[in-house]
Design a protein around this motif. Structure first.
Motif, PDB file in Angstrom:
ATOM      1  N   GLU A 111      72.252  25.803 -40.661  1.00 61.06           N
ATOM      2  CA  GLU A 111      73.138  25.055 -39.774  1.00 61.06           C
ATOM      3  C   GLU A 111      72.797  23.577 -39.640  1.00 61.06           C
ATOM      4  OE1 GLU A 111      74.517  28.640 -36.762  1.00 61.06           O
ATOM      5  OE2 GLU A 111      72.890  27.317 -36.159  1.00 61.06           O
ATOM      6  N   THR A 112      71.528  23.216 -39.834  1.00 59.88           N
ATOM      7  CA  THR A 112      71.135  21.829 -39.587  1.00 59.88           C
ATOM      8  C   THR A 112      70.462  21.147 -40.773  1.00 59.88           C
ATOM      9  OG1 THR A 112      68.880  22.279 -38.803  1.00 59.88           O
ATOM     10  CG2 THR A 112      70.671  22.551 -37.209  1.00 59.88           C
ATOM     11  N   GLY A 113      70.009  21.931 -41.752  1.00 61.28           N
ATOM     12  CA  GLY A 113      69.279  21.353 -42.867  1.00 61.28           C
ATOM     13  C   GLY A 113      67.807  21.116 -42.569  1.00 61.28           C
ATOM     14  N   ILE A 114      67.374  21.380 -41.343  1.00 54.51           N
ATOM     15  CA  ILE A 114      65.963  21.225 -40.987  1.00 54.51           C
ATOM     16  C   ILE A 114      65.216  22.495 -41.395  1.00 54.51           C
ATOM     17  CG2 ILE A 114      64.318  20.989 -39.083  1.00 54.51           C
ATOM     18  CD1 ILE A 114      66.350  19.269 -37.630  1.00 54.51           C
ATOM     19  N   LEU A 115      64.217  22.330 -42.230  1.00 56.43           N
ATOM     20  CA  LEU A 115      63.490  23.466 -42.786  1.00 56.43           C
ATOM     21  C   LEU A 115      62.146  23.620 -42.085  1.00 56.43           C
ATOM     22  CD1 LEU A 115      63.245  25.696 -44.908  1.00 56.43           C
ATOM     23  CD2 LEU A 115      62.325  23.972 -46.502  1.00 56.43           C
ATOM     24  N   SER A 123      49.201  22.964 -43.524  1.00 55.95           N
ATOM     25  CA  SER A 123      49.538  22.875 -42.111  1.00 55.95           C
ATOM     26  C   SER A 123      50.747  21.980 -41.859  1.00 55.95           C
ATOM     27  CB  SER A 123      48.333  22.354 -41.311  1.00 55.95           C
ATOM     28  OG  SER A 123      47.981  21.049 -41.757  1.00 55.95           O
ATOM     29  N   LYS A 124      51.190  21.253 -42.881  1.00 58.37           N
ATOM     30  CA  LYS A 124      52.316  20.326 -42.713  1.00 58.37           C
ATOM     31  C   LYS A 124      53.624  21.010 -43.077  1.00 58.37           C
ATOM     32  CE  LYS A 124      52.099  16.198 -44.192  1.00 58.37           C
ATOM     33  NZ  LYS A 124      51.965  15.024 -45.087  1.00 58.37           N
ATOM     34  N   LEU A 125      54.705  20.574 -42.423  1.00 54.63           N
ATOM     35  CA  LEU A 125      56.024  21.089 -42.769  1.00 54.63           C
ATOM     36  C   LEU A 125      56.393  20.648 -44.176  1.00 54.63           C
ATOM     37  CD1 LEU A 125      58.094  20.564 -39.482  1.00 54.63           C
ATOM     38  CD2 LEU A 125      57.346  22.730 -40.470  1.00 54.63           C
ATOM     39  N   GLY A 155      56.892  27.710 -53.207  1.00 54.25           N
ATOM     40  CA  GLY A 155      55.502  27.899 -52.821  1.00 54.25           C
ATOM     41  C   GLY A 155      55.300  27.780 -51.329  1.00 54.25           C
ATOM     42  N   ALA A 156      56.327  28.222 -50.559  1.00 54.58           N
ATOM     43  CA  ALA A 156      56.300  28.042 -49.099  1.00 54.58           C
ATOM     44  C   ALA A 156      56.627  29.334 -48.379  1.00 54.58           C
ATOM     45  CB  ALA A 156      57.282  26.941 -48.701  1.00 54.58           C
ATOM     46  N   VAL A 157      56.379  29.328 -47.082  1.00 51.75           N
ATOM     47  CA  VAL A 157      56.732  30.445 -46.205  1.00 51.75           C
ATOM     48  C   VAL A 157      57.350  29.877 -44.933  1.00 51.75           C
ATOM     49  CG1 VAL A 157      54.966  32.024 -47.050  1.00 51.75           C
ATOM     50  CG2 VAL A 157      54.412  30.436 -45.185  1.00 51.75           C
ATOM     51  N   ALA A 158      58.201  30.676 -44.294  1.00 58.91           N
ATOM     52  CA  ALA A 158      58.804  30.257 -43.031  1.00 58.91           C
ATOM     53  C   ALA A 158      57.719  30.116 -41.974  1.00 58.91           C
ATOM     54  CB  ALA A 158      59.849  31.280 -42.597  1.00 58.91           C
ATOM     55  N   ASP A 159      57.806  29.064 -41.181  1.00 59.83           N
ATOM     56  CA  ASP A 159      56.801  28.814 -40.154  1.00 59.83           C
ATOM     57  C   ASP A 159      57.138  29.605 -38.893  1.00 59.83           C
ATOM     58  OD1 ASP A 159      54.615  27.798 -38.825  1.00 59.83           O
ATOM     59  OD2 ASP A 159      55.627  25.943 -38.217  1.00 59.83           O
TER      60      ASP A 159
END
Length: 370
Positions: A111-115, A123-125, A155-159
């Motif tokens: 909805e917002t494009g913010i991941l 530790s960083k987004l 190479g990421a996971v949902a926070d």
């Protein structure tokens, strides 16, 4: 002989009592069995680096919350969340869980494009190019790719670990579409920069579900709603009212990271505090011992105000599915609202005891006039 207007005034208290009786009548078990079960959904109260809140303006053709301003979120989806999606009757249907958290992050991205995702062991987004974000959020929305699979390719996971539970809302039984919605609070990283990174700037979804996405202060949205400029449903109005006590009315360049961090610490202290009530009578109610992360609210009509005809909604009950359980919401506060064809208007969060006392005085004053 009494005039017609005088007779109507005499009859008004009786009509109000009849209306209240109809509202509070228990639902027969045969009707309860036919009520639609609430669909699991989740939503995020997203705070910007300067502690502003994100709201989305829903399209007027939406089947729920049409034209209203809402927090990002939506229904859990078996395609994306898989077997973890709870079904009606499941123990985890009305509890915070893996599927609720993943859906909250996924829906915010769509909805917002913010991941809200991090590189594995980072530790960083995660920062993703704008073009790639635009392309992938459409693919995820259209179920062309599973959200977790796309994250894996990055190479990421949902926070999900940094989602803070912040009340659950269960739609009342008098509405045809019902939801059990887990609300979360998520705090975007505070930075020393005066302008946010581009990957933290929200964008609408091209009119699929929303026409605008905007960070602003809780008080700004509440003021707009009071002026009739935007529509806020009771849950959104209620949560913004709570947040307005701790977050700024505007972002000021003179404020720095320490200022915003101090605001967040006060907010988190409030969320974790027990008892949650502030008045002596409120502290006596059992809901005062339920922390905000576990509060479950299903708004119900307490009465219709004689003074202005607004409905007074109580928030202490968790809904019929959880009747008899230790769950509960907020006894101390009520929501005043007038429901119209365009949506709720004149919404206001007030103290329960104060509203009941106002109603008592109004009844005495109007009885004396008769």
């Amino acid at each position: 002989m009494l005039s017609f207007s005088h007779t109507c005034r005499r009859a008004l208290p009786c009509l109000r009592r009849l209306h209240q009786c109809l509202i509070n009548t228990a639902i027969p078990s045969r009707l309860f069995a036919t009520m639609p079960p609430p669909r699991p959904s989740s939503s995020i109260v997203l705070l910007s680096p300067t502690n502003q809140v994100l709201l989305l303006h829903r399209v007027g053709t939406s089947s729920s919350f049409a034209s209203a301003h809402v927090f990002p979120g939506g229904n859990l989806d078996a395609f994306h969340e898989g077997e973890d999606v709870p079904k009606a009757g499941d123990e985890g249907m009305h509890q915070d869980g893996k599927a609720y958290r993943l859906a909250a992050v996924r829906e915010t991205f769509e909805e917002t494009g913010i991941l809200l995702a991090r590189g594995k062991g980072d530790s960083k987004l995660l920062e993703v190019e704008a073009d790639e974000v635009a392309r992938q959020r459409k693919r995820v929305h259209m179920n062309e790719v599973k959200f977790v699979d796309w994250l894996e390719s990055q190479g990421a996971v949902a926070d999900t670990e940094n989602l803070i539970p912040f009340t659950r809302w269960i739609t009342p039984t008098n509405l045809p579409k019902r939801f059990t919605t887990q609300m979360y609070l998520y705090l975007l990283p505070i930075t020393s920069s005066s302008s946010p990174s581009s990957y933290l700037v929200p964008t609408p979804d091209g009119g699929l579900e929303h026409t605008a996405a905007l960070f602003s202060s809780p008080q700004h949205f509440l003021t707009q709603a009071a002026r009739g400029e935007i529509i806020l449903f009771p849950p959104q109005h209620y949560l913004l009212t709570l947040l307005s006590r701790f977050l700024p009315s505007s972002a000021t360049p003179a404020y720095g990271p320490l200022h915003y961090q101090a605001q967040r610490e006060k907010l988190l202290q409030f969320i974790n505090r027990v008892p949650t009530a502030e008045t002596e009578k409120g502290k006596e109610d059992r809901t005062a011992q339920i922390p905000w992360r576990e509060k479950t609210m299903s708004p119900r009509t307490l009465f219709v105000r004689g003074e202005d005809g607004r409905v007074v909604l109580g928030l202490e009950k968790p809904g019929p599915e959880l009747e008899g359980s230790p769950r509960g919401g907020d006894w101390e506060r009520v929501v005043l609202v007038r429901f119209t064809k365009k949506g709720p208007v004149e919404v206001e969060v007030r103290g329960r005891e104060e509203i009941f006392e106002e109603e008592r005085r109004w009844k005495i004053a109007n009885t004396e006039k008769l």
